[in-house]
Design an enzyme around this catalytic site. Structure first.
Site, PDB file in Angstrom:
ATOM      1  N   ASP A   1      21.927   4.054   1.535  1.00 35.27           N
ATOM      2  CA  ASP A   1      23.254   3.721   1.353  1.00 35.27           C
ATOM      3  C   ASP A   1      24.108   4.356   2.198  1.00 35.27           C
ATOM      4  O   ASP A   1      24.527   5.400   2.156  1.00 35.27           O
ATOM      5  CB  ASP A   1      23.786   4.158  -0.215  1.00 35.27           C
ATOM      6  CG  ASP A   1      24.986   4.020  -0.578  1.00 35.27           C
ATOM      7  OD1 ASP A   1      25.874   3.353   0.507  1.00 35.27           O
ATOM      8  OD2 ASP A   1      25.459   4.241  -1.525  1.00 35.27           O
TER       9      ASP A   1
ATOM     10  N   GLN B   1      29.070   5.703   3.207  1.00 35.64           N
ATOM     11  CA  GLN B   1      30.230   6.888   3.708  1.00 35.64           C
ATOM     12  C   GLN B   1      29.600   7.207   5.084  1.00 35.64           C
ATOM     13  O   GLN B   1      30.279   8.169   5.599  1.00 35.64           O
ATOM     14  CB  GLN B   1      29.884   8.023   2.644  1.00 35.64           C
ATOM     15  CG  GLN B   1      30.485   7.400   1.160  1.00 35.64           C
ATOM     16  CD  GLN B   1      31.945   7.170   1.313  1.00 35.64           C
ATOM     17  OE1 GLN B   1      32.734   7.572   2.122  1.00 35.64           O
ATOM     18  NE2 GLN B   1      32.519   6.395   0.307  1.00 35.64           N
TER      19      GLN B   1
ATOM     20  N   CYS C   1      32.821   6.565  -9.427  1.00 32.31           N
ATOM     21  CA  CYS C   1      31.612   5.766  -9.577  1.00 32.31           C
ATOM     22  C   CYS C   1      30.322   6.545  -9.235  1.00 32.31           C
ATOM     23  O   CYS C   1      29.439   5.970  -8.584  1.00 32.31           O
ATOM     24  CB  CYS C   1      31.590   4.345  -8.642  1.00 32.31           C
ATOM     25  SG  CYS C   1      32.948   3.492  -8.744  1.00 32.31           S
TER      26      CYS C   1
END
Length: 405
Positions: free
Chosen positions: A199, A202, A363
């Site tokens: 992921d 960021q 989240c």
């Protein structure tokens, strides 16, 4: 030479805005970054001069839109050092990119198989695998973190077995700023034959992402977190995997041939890109990456490290403030709590002083539960953040502390 922060800031019109008579101090970059004028101009140019659908039009506007749309794919492929342009799949963002992989993996998992994630995940990198495991009978394993927010690498490695089918983890934690050693973690996962998804939501905006050097199988990111538009993102995957990956959606563009009895799928990348895409967003993302690629990468990374060090030093010295997440390697995020103040109240009082931060669980509710906090106040920095803006944050926090006393 030092990084030219003021030269960068001058290209972001929103940074000239005032909030209730105060200059805007934008410290919510982990939620979304602002957009340079060149990206804004690119979106206006598309809608003003060559708005059209792509690939199938037999006219000049369609040709122009298709050329720029596919040029953006080449731009992304070069930016992340993909082996081939067809490895770049357009999505609506990181969440959809992860869902594409999870949807396909769910069709391959069997009872007894395992998927490994970490305690620091965004919901998008938990729930997708959770649901894939529930539908397939596989087991979801969670690698723990230390109280500092750093991943326990020994425990992570112990979870990896010949039953592990996929390992998913963040490049950078959105809520703590922890930077994971993604190359080493990927190598550990590959040593047991597992697929690896990172992921990168960021991590991408800090530059230097090389998917070949990382060695992962999938890398996902969103355009809006690296100075591009919202509603567009990228799934990068190895061509050998994507060429056979179960299709995510069916419809136009991803079709090779259709009858009422059957259908066959298009080649990469189109087999995973059903329907009319976010054409303006894709072209805008290409403009953002082109703009970002021309910056002094080493200089901006040094600038971001200096911002993080300055903010951390001020936070440590601030009486009644506790940093949440103190891993040795962090990037761009300062999450904190203050005595006597709920994060939502802190955010509200800072906003009245023109300072934009994020509050809540970001989240990452399981992570907040692990850390035994209801949520945090989160200030997050970007390449256009001034050191003086961090000073302004802590000056404002002094007033917040007084008002909450």
């Amino acid at each position: 030479m030092s990084f030219d922060v003021e030269g960068v800031r001058a290209q972001f019109p929103i940074l000239k805005r005032e909030i209730d008579g105060n200059p805007l101090v934008y410290l919510d970059n982990a939620a979304t970054t602002q957009k340079p004028q060149c990206v804004i101009d690119t979106l206006v140019e598309y809608y003003s001069n060559y708005n059209s659908n792509v690939h199938r039009g037999a006219h000049r506007l369609a040709d122009e839109a298709t050329t720029r749309y596919e040029a953006a794919r080449d731009c992304v492929a070069g930016f992340i050092n993909a082996r081939a342009r067809q490895e770049v799949i357009w999505t609506s963002g990181t969440t959809e990119a992860i869902n594409i992989v999870a949807h396909g993996l769910a069709k391959q998992l069997q009872p007894g198989d395992e998927v490994v994630v970490t305690e620091m995940e965004h919901h998008a990198n938990i729930v997708t695998w959770q649901q894939a495991c529930l539908s397939s009978g596989a087991a979801l394993k969670v690698a723990p973190i230390f109280d500092s927010g750093e991943l326990d690498q020994t425990a992570f490695e112990q979870l990896l077995t010949n039953k592990t089918r996929l390992v998913a983890f963040p490049h950078v934690s959105n809520s703590l700023g922890t930077v994971n050693p993604i190359v080493a973690m990927t190598a550990k996962a590959k040593s047991v034959g597992a697929l690896v998804l990172i992921d990168g939501a960021q991590g991408i905006a800090h530059g230097g992402v090389d998917v070949q050097a990382i060695g992962c199988d999938f890398y996902a990111f969103s355009g809006h977190k690296m100075f591009g538009p919202t509603g567009v993102g990228v799934l990068w995957g190895r061509e050998s995997l994507l060429a056979e990956w179960p299709v995510w959606q069916t419809g136009g563009e991803m079709i090779s041939e259709v009858t009422y009895q059957s259908a066959s799928w298009n080649t990469l990348p189109y087999r995973l890109e059903a329907g009319t895409p976010n054409i303006a967003g894709v072209i805008g993302l290409g403009a953002a990456i082109d703009w970002f690629s021309k910056l002094d990468l080493l200089g901006l990374q040094q600038h971001e490290r200096a911002l993080m060090a300055h903010a951390t030093a001020l936070a440590i010295d601030f009486e009644g403030l506790r940093i949440v997440g103190q891993a040795p390697e962090k990037s761009g995020v300062l999450s904190f709590l203050m005595d006597g103040g709920h994060p939502a109240d802190i955010g509200f009082l800072l906003d009245r002083q023109g300072i934009a931060i994020r509050t809540g669980h970001h989240c990452a509710e399981p992570l907040m539960r692990r850390l035994a906090v209801p949520g945090t106040a989160r200030a997050s920095f970007s390449i256009y953040t001034r050191t003086s803006e961090i000073d302004a944050l802590f000056t404002a926090l002094d007033k917040v502390k007084f008002m909450l006393a």
